[in-house]
Design a protein around this motif. Sequence first.
Motif, PDB file in Angstrom:
ATOM      1  N   ALA A  30      44.495  53.281  29.793  1.00  0.00           N
ATOM      2  CA  ALA A  30      44.456  53.020  28.345  1.00  0.00           C
ATOM      3  C   ALA A  30      43.106  52.494  27.879  1.00  0.00           C
ATOM      4  CB  ALA A  30      45.559  52.036  27.974  1.00  0.00           C
ATOM      5  N   ASP A  31      42.374  51.816  28.784  1.00  0.00           N
ATOM      6  CA  ASP A  31      41.072  51.274  28.381  1.00  0.00           C
ATOM      7  C   ASP A  31      39.924  52.209  28.768  1.00  0.00           C
ATOM      8  OD1 ASP A  31      41.153  50.928  31.117  1.00  0.00           O
ATOM      9  OD2 ASP A  31      40.350  48.888  31.093  1.00  0.00           O
ATOM     10  N   HIS A  32      40.244  53.472  29.089  1.00  0.00           N
ATOM     11  CA  HIS A  32      39.246  54.478  29.417  1.00  0.00           C
ATOM     12  C   HIS A  32      39.388  55.667  28.461  1.00  0.00           C
ATOM     13  CE1 HIS A  32      38.503  52.144  32.870  1.00  0.00           C
ATOM     14  NE2 HIS A  32      38.447  53.081  33.811  1.00  0.00           N
ATOM     15  N   LEU A  49      32.583  44.391  42.527  1.00  0.00           N
ATOM     16  CA  LEU A  49      31.621  43.406  42.026  1.00  0.00           C
ATOM     17  C   LEU A  49      32.282  42.327  41.177  1.00  0.00           C
ATOM     18  CD1 LEU A  49      28.529  45.682  41.251  1.00  0.00           C
ATOM     19  CD2 LEU A  49      28.808  44.040  43.111  1.00  0.00           C
ATOM     20  N   MET A  50      33.377  42.650  40.515  1.00  0.00           N
ATOM     21  CA  MET A  50      34.122  41.606  39.788  1.00  0.00           C
ATOM     22  C   MET A  50      34.737  40.615  40.769  1.00  0.00           C
ATOM     23  SD  MET A  50      35.995  43.763  36.735  1.00  0.00           S
ATOM     24  CE  MET A  50      36.957  42.366  36.135  1.00  0.00           C
ATOM     25  N   LYS A  51      35.236  41.129  41.890  1.00  0.00           N
ATOM     26  CA  LYS A  51      35.812  40.265  42.918  1.00  0.00           C
ATOM     27  C   LYS A  51      34.741  39.336  43.484  1.00  0.00           C
ATOM     28  CE  LYS A  51      38.624  40.565  47.145  1.00  0.00           C
ATOM     29  NZ  LYS A  51      39.214  41.515  48.145  1.00  0.00           N
ATOM     30  N   ASP A  52      33.555  39.880  43.748  1.00  0.00           N
ATOM     31  CA  ASP A  52      32.460  39.059  44.269  1.00  0.00           C
ATOM     32  C   ASP A  52      31.976  38.053  43.231  1.00  0.00           C
ATOM     33  OD1 ASP A  52      32.680  40.482  46.579  1.00  0.00           O
ATOM     34  OD2 ASP A  52      30.732  41.462  46.466  1.00  0.00           O
ATOM     35  N   SER A  53      31.950  38.459  41.976  1.00  0.00           N
ATOM     36  CA  SER A  53      31.522  37.553  40.906  1.00  0.00           C
ATOM     37  C   SER A  53      32.483  36.374  40.773  1.00  0.00           C
ATOM     38  CB  SER A  53      31.426  38.308  39.577  1.00  0.00           C
ATOM     39  OG  SER A  53      30.422  39.297  39.629  1.00  0.00           O
ATOM     40  N   ALA A  78      30.410  33.611  29.981  1.00  0.00           N
ATOM     41  CA  ALA A  78      31.141  34.786  29.494  1.00  0.00           C
ATOM     42  C   ALA A  78      32.634  34.653  29.758  1.00  0.00           C
ATOM     43  CB  ALA A  78      30.592  36.045  30.154  1.00  0.00           C
ATOM     44  N   MET A  79      32.985  33.990  30.864  1.00  0.00           N
ATOM     45  CA  MET A  79      34.387  33.830  31.249  1.00  0.00           C
ATOM     46  C   MET A  79      35.067  32.627  30.577  1.00  0.00           C
ATOM     47  SD  MET A  79      35.564  36.133  33.440  1.00  0.00           S
ATOM     48  CE  MET A  79      36.741  35.341  34.543  1.00  0.00           C
ATOM     49  N   GLN A 307      39.734  56.262  23.301  1.00  0.00           N
ATOM     50  CA  GLN A 307      40.219  55.190  24.173  1.00  0.00           C
ATOM     51  C   GLN A 307      41.308  54.405  23.450  1.00  0.00           C
ATOM     52  OE1 GLN A 307      36.889  53.051  25.994  1.00  0.00           O
ATOM     53  NE2 GLN A 307      38.054  51.164  25.831  1.00  0.00           N
ATOM     54  N   LYS A 308      42.452  54.225  24.093  1.00  0.00           N
ATOM     55  CA  LYS A 308      43.605  53.641  23.406  1.00  0.00           C
ATOM     56  C   LYS A 308      43.491  52.144  23.177  1.00  0.00           C
ATOM     57  CE  LYS A 308      46.879  57.183  24.916  1.00  0.00           C
ATOM     58  NZ  LYS A 308      48.054  57.484  25.756  1.00  0.00           N
ATOM     59  N   LYS A 309      42.902  51.442  24.124  1.00  0.00           N
ATOM     60  CA  LYS A 309      42.761  49.993  23.930  1.00  0.00           C
ATOM     61  C   LYS A 309      41.448  49.499  24.518  1.00  0.00           C
ATOM     62  CE  LYS A 309      45.138  48.193  28.051  1.00  0.00           C
ATOM     63  NZ  LYS A 309      46.212  47.314  28.534  1.00  0.00           N
ATOM     64  N   ALA A 310      41.049  48.320  24.095  1.00  0.00           N
ATOM     65  CA  ALA A 310      39.803  47.738  24.595  1.00  0.00           C
ATOM     66  C   ALA A 310      39.953  47.365  26.064  1.00  0.00           C
ATOM     67  CB  ALA A 310      39.451  46.498  23.768  1.00  0.00           C
ATOM     68  N   VAL A 311      38.840  47.310  26.769  1.00  0.00           N
ATOM     69  CA  VAL A 311      38.892  46.862  28.159  1.00  0.00           C
ATOM     70  C   VAL A 311      39.393  45.427  28.188  1.00  0.00           C
ATOM     71  CG1 VAL A 311      37.023  48.390  28.911  1.00  0.00           C
ATOM     72  CG2 VAL A 311      36.485  46.069  28.187  1.00  0.00           C
ATOM     73  N   SER A 312      39.890  45.008  29.320  1.00  0.00           N
ATOM     74  CA  SER A 312      40.438  43.659  29.431  1.00  0.00           C
ATOM     75  C   SER A 312      39.372  42.611  29.135  1.00  0.00           C
ATOM     76  CB  SER A 312      41.002  43.433  30.834  1.00  0.00           C
ATOM     77  OG  SER A 312      39.943  43.356  31.781  1.00  0.00           O
ATOM     78  N   GLN A 313      39.827  41.455  28.737  1.00  0.00           N
ATOM     79  CA  GLN A 313      38.921  40.358  28.412  1.00  0.00           C
ATOM     80  C   GLN A 313      38.031  40.013  29.599  1.00  0.00           C
ATOM     81  OE1 GLN A 313      40.955  36.673  27.409  1.00  0.00           O
ATOM     82  NE2 GLN A 313      39.555  36.290  25.711  1.00  0.00           N
ATOM     83  N   LYS A 314      38.624  39.997  30.782  1.00  0.00           N
ATOM     84  CA  LYS A 314      37.879  39.643  31.981  1.00  0.00           C
ATOM     85  C   LYS A 314      36.830  40.698  32.329  1.00  0.00           C
ATOM     86  CE  LYS A 314      38.459  38.307  36.817  1.00  0.00           C
ATOM     87  NZ  LYS A 314      39.415  38.041  37.918  1.00  0.00           N
ATOM     88  N   LYS A 315      37.210  41.968  32.243  1.00  0.00           N
ATOM     89  CA  LYS A 315      36.265  43.030  32.571  1.00  0.00           C
ATOM     90  C   LYS A 315      35.122  43.058  31.559  1.00  0.00           C
ATOM     91  CE  LYS A 315      37.591  47.039  34.330  1.00  0.00           C
ATOM     92  NZ  LYS A 315      38.094  48.436  34.467  1.00  0.00           N
ATOM     93  N   ALA A 316      35.448  42.799  30.292  1.00  0.00           N
ATOM     94  CA  ALA A 316      34.410  42.764  29.261  1.00  0.00           C
ATOM     95  C   ALA A 316      33.414  41.642  29.540  1.00  0.00           C
ATOM     96  CB  ALA A 316      35.036  42.580  27.885  1.00  0.00           C
ATOM     97  N   ALA A 317      33.914  40.502  30.017  1.00  0.00           N
ATOM     98  CA  ALA A 317      33.040  39.376  30.363  1.00  0.00           C
ATOM     99  C   ALA A 317      32.124  39.757  31.529  1.00  0.00           C
ATOM    100  CB  ALA A 317      33.875  38.158  30.722  1.00  0.00           C
ATOM    101  N   TYR A 318      32.690  40.468  32.499  1.00  0.00           N
ATOM    102  CA  TYR A 318      31.882  40.937  33.638  1.00  0.00           C
ATOM    103  C   TYR A 318      30.806  41.910  33.162  1.00  0.00           C
ATOM    104  CZ  TYR A 318      30.469  44.020  37.389  1.00  0.00           C
ATOM    105  OH  TYR A 318      29.717  44.789  38.229  1.00  0.00           O
ATOM    106  N   TYR A 319      31.181  42.860  32.297  1.00  0.00           N
ATOM    107  CA  TYR A 319      30.207  43.828  31.784  1.00  0.00           C
ATOM    108  C   TYR A 319      29.083  43.135  31.018  1.00  0.00           C
ATOM    109  CZ  TYR A 319      33.213  47.883  32.816  1.00  0.00           C
ATOM    110  OH  TYR A 319      33.947  48.855  33.438  1.00  0.00           O
ATOM    111  N   LEU A 320      29.457  42.128  30.249  1.00  0.00           N
ATOM    112  CA  LEU A 320      28.471  41.387  29.458  1.00  0.00           C
ATOM    113  C   LEU A 320      27.457  40.690  30.371  1.00  0.00           C
ATOM    114  CD1 LEU A 320      27.559  40.339  26.670  1.00  0.00           C
ATOM    115  CD2 LEU A 320      29.264  38.527  26.878  1.00  0.00           C
TER     116      LEU A 320
END
Length: 639
Positions: A30-32, A49-53, A78-79, A307-320
């Motif tokens: 849904a977020d793609h 990389l999110m896991k490592d972060s 960001a988190m 794209q049906k919905k925004a990426v998750s809050q956590k993934k968006a923080a990682y991308y930022l």
Amino acid sequence: MSDQVNKSLLKDNFYQAVNGEWLKHAKIPADHSTTGGFRDLVDQIDKTLMKDSDKLLSGKMQPKTKPMAEYKKFYAMAMNFQKRDDDGDKPLLPILNQVESLSSLKNLNAHLADWTLSGMPLPFGFDVDSDMKNAKINALSAYAPALFLPDKNYYKPGNKAAKKLMPIFTKMNQQLLILAGYSAPDADDIVANAKKFDKMIAPHVMSPEQMAKVQNTYHPDSFEHFAKYSKYVDLTSQIKALIGTVPKKINVVEPAYYKVMDKIVNPDNFNMMKDWMIVNIVMDCSDCLSEEFRQTGSVYGRALSGQKKAVSQKKAAYYLASGTFDQVVGLYYGHKYFGPKAKADVLKMVHKMIGVYKKRLANNTWLTKQTRQHAIEKLENLVPQVGYPDHLDPLFKKFKVTTTADGGTILSNLIKFTQIATKDMYAHWNKPVKRTRWEMPADEVNAYYHPLKNIIVFPAAILQAPFYSLKQSASANYGGIGAVMAHEISHAFDNNGSQFDKYGNMNNWWTKSDKANFNKRAKAMVDEFNGIPYAGGKVNGKLIVSENIADAGGLSCALEAAKSTDHPDLQAFFINWARIWRMKATTAYKRLLLSIDVHAPGELRVQVQVKNLDDFYKAFNIKPGDGMYLAPEKRVKIW
């Protein structure tokens, strides 16, 4: 099951034969807006990389470098979703107040250099990069502003996509402005004015098809003459403050825009321009504020892509955070998940592909000896960048995070980093080009050729299955990463790259007859793709010709390399070519790409290109009457 090949379809629809089973079962998250080859790799790397972060944030893993320690601080900010929500529009207000306080263009002139360094939106912009005619030196270029809609074609009367998209754009920005403290009536007026200003710009910028021809972007001019395009904006003082002097020349990428700049950027339109700036600022900043800002600010982009919905809050923080420290995170990824041994192995493969290409050029039958020799020399000067850089770009060592405890916000840090990066860019003006400098982070699933530097770049992220794996046969690897490598090499000899010499200078090294022959072959490639129905529209052969030439050259060169191995399996070669380009996408995203992307749709990269290779017919015993059959005289062969 998903990789099962339907042998009954191989002769009639190769893409469906290889990917049909996968297409049946693949689901677009849904977020793609897409799923498939490239996208699946991106998701895998993001997850790693999110896991490592998170380990870095929790203290389970310690940063090994000072830049990684700064990344950790920024990721923590960001988190901190509660703090971001509590702050609301507060981080944004000082920037909006700067714009609101402007009273005239004369008033703006006093702030131009500072605003440029801070990345503030302006209806004119500059860049520093290699000079197309003297690629060893960095030169100054002027650009036109970006449009609200994807490209100028959307502004034509009766454009159906624009009729759907512009109301979404309008509503989203009205809501963003209300979140930023504007009243509903003021928000309506500001957005309406911004749209009027944007519409004034649209007729005077280039279309994607025009921009796809590199020669259309080179218009050297004296700076003295360029500065006269505006009676109201002090372009001379702005540039002098940025590079320390007034340059003798500038490349005006889109002169049609600057020739009418006074009709757009003038005192009568000043308030419209201010509102255009406000809308751009709030849109650009929405992803680094509260969750309500982020969700609202993603609506238009999601409508564009389906794209049906925004990426998750956590993934968006990682991308930022990772996007801000991209080279830092990329170098970490390259060292940990790729390493020096893999880097050396892949570098050997790249050199092998260069060797195969060199042999093909030497044996070329349609080039004269003179042009052939120049092409070989260009190939011999080609520099590959593989895996990850040897050293971190010094720029990222200057990024020091001001934490929340010290009064910093995500936005204030981003502005500071933008100032550092922009100053660094302008400091390179009139200095030698650093040919070895990495521009793409190692964790990005991509590859490219840079005609002005004559380099090919293969980040670590793309150097894995299905493109490359020790578990795959050599033939499958050549159909994957081998074809991608040769694709990038081929860009040195596509309709754009062929205009640059071995040093990266735009310089004609072709004989007249060879150039005419090449243009004839390139035209055949345009015609082969032009008008093919896709996603409710038709393919623009001119827009995608350079990438198609690179695909054709890459596939034929990789095929020759595969055939030189001990036990070539040409079926495996072609099947993996079909597999790496599989993609399931929303209709909206397909249509968007059809309009602006210089690449052919993945399905057509498979279906059309393989028909041009005689070995494809032998591998699958394809005969006249089969759906995949193309008569020999219609097969397009360039490299």
